[in-house]
Design an enzyme around this catalytic site. Structure first.
Site, short mmCIF file in Angstrom:
data_model
loop_
_atom_site.label_atom_id
_atom_site.label_comp_id
_atom_site.label_asym_id
_atom_site.label_seq_id
_atom_site.Cartn_x
_atom_site.Cartn_y
_atom_site.Cartn_z
N HIS A 122 6.29 3.53 -5.79
CA HIS A 122 5.08 3.66 -4.97
C HIS A 122 5.27 3.15 -3.55
CE1 HIS A 122 2.57 3.79 -8.96
NE2 HIS A 122 3.12 4.95 -8.67
N CYS A 130 4.83 6.51 11.42
CA CYS A 130 3.78 7.34 12.01
C CYS A 130 3.52 8.54 11.10
CB CYS A 130 4.19 7.82 13.40
SG CYS A 130 3.05 9.07 14.04
N THR A 191 2.85 -3.83 -16.92
CA THR A 191 2.21 -2.57 -16.51
C THR A 191 1.32 -2.05 -17.62
OG1 THR A 191 2.55 -0.26 -15.89
CG2 THR A 191 4.37 -1.32 -17.07
#
Ligand code: OAD
Length: 241
Positions: A122, A130, A191
């Site tokens: 992730h 940018c 998790t």
């Protein structure tokens, strides 16, 4: 304390030099970072929109001011240190026993503990770029700045994390599949295994030593060869290198 389970896990670790770890937010709770889905996790705190919505691509594009307010207040946590789980995983890698850490976390704590082969599914809050011209920027600019940071080209600077509605990096996903499908021991920890496609990675494991170390139950408990419902830092502190 599930000493029997921990002993079994320790035996597996001692016998293997091809261990892979796959983890999530629960790995960092003992460092003081709340997870997403526990009762006091990020998703149970009050905010004008559900966090899943704020952390989505369309929300970021529509309302970057509000996204950054949330980002700086909830995702950026000062003064956190790796805990016993991060450190033991780094030691196991240095000892030539652990091949990779596959993580859903964006906090960079595995690298801070010394892990080298970290596959960040992730992304990382410690990188920024940018959104228009992709020029990289120091993360400090977004994590500690004010308002919506902009690039010289006019584009909005964004964190290098995967937002909801965005695909995962294909190369990282393939490397994770490669490592997990060849692992002898797969340790999955911290998790809830609720978020796909990351959670589906477990299905690529082909061995018979799948250990699940998680405080709460997960949809994969019956799929694992060993389940330990304990704090992961506690468990790893009892694993020898
Ligand atoms: P979750 O918050 O869904 O799950 C964390 C799990 O860790 C829970 O099942 C807890 O019981 C467990 N847990 C908490 N502290 C623990 C500890 N000390 N030891 C062992 N277990 C512990 O977090 P993730 O599964 O990582 O995605 O969530 C996956 C994704 O959902 C995140 O990467 C994030 C989020 O939305 C994106 O932002 C794209």
């Amino acid at each position: 304390m599930d000493l029997e389970g921990i002993k079994k896990l320790n035996d597996w670790v001692q016998e293997s030099d091809n261990i892979v770890f796959f983890g999530g937010a629960g790995v960092s709770t003992e460092s003081g970072i709340p997870d997403f889905r526990s009762v006091d996790g990020l998703y149970n705190q009050k905010w004008a929109w559900p966090p899943e919505e704020i952390l989505s691509r369309s929300f970021f594009e529509r309302n970057p001011e509000e996204y950054y307010r949330f980002h700086r207040e909830k995702l950026v946590i000062e003064g956190v240190e790796p805990n016993r789980a991060h450190r033991k995983l780094a030691e196991l890698e240095a000892a030539g026993k652990l091949r990779a850490v596959v993580t859903q976390n964006i906090d960079g704590l595995h690298q801070a503990a010394g892990s080298k082969n970290v596959l960040e599914l992730h992304g990382s809050i410690l990188r920024a770029y940018c959104s228009r011209c992709r020029k990289p920027y120091p993360a400090d600019l977004i994590n500690h700045g004010t308002g919506v940071p902009r690039c010289g080209c006019g584009g909005v600077i964004r964190p290098d994390i995967v937002l909801y509605e965005e695909p995962l990096d294909q190369d990282i996903m393939e490397e994770a599949v490669h490592c997990i499908s060849r692992a002898e021991v797969l340790i999955v920890g911290g998790t809830s295994l609720n978020v796909y496609p990351a959670a589906g990675l477990i299905r690529y494991y082909r061995g018979h030593r799948l250990a699940l170390v998680n405080l709460g139950a997960t949809p994969y408990d019956s799929y694992a060869d060993l389940v330990i419902h304990e704090k992961i830092g506690e468990v790893f502190s009892r694993i020898a290198v």
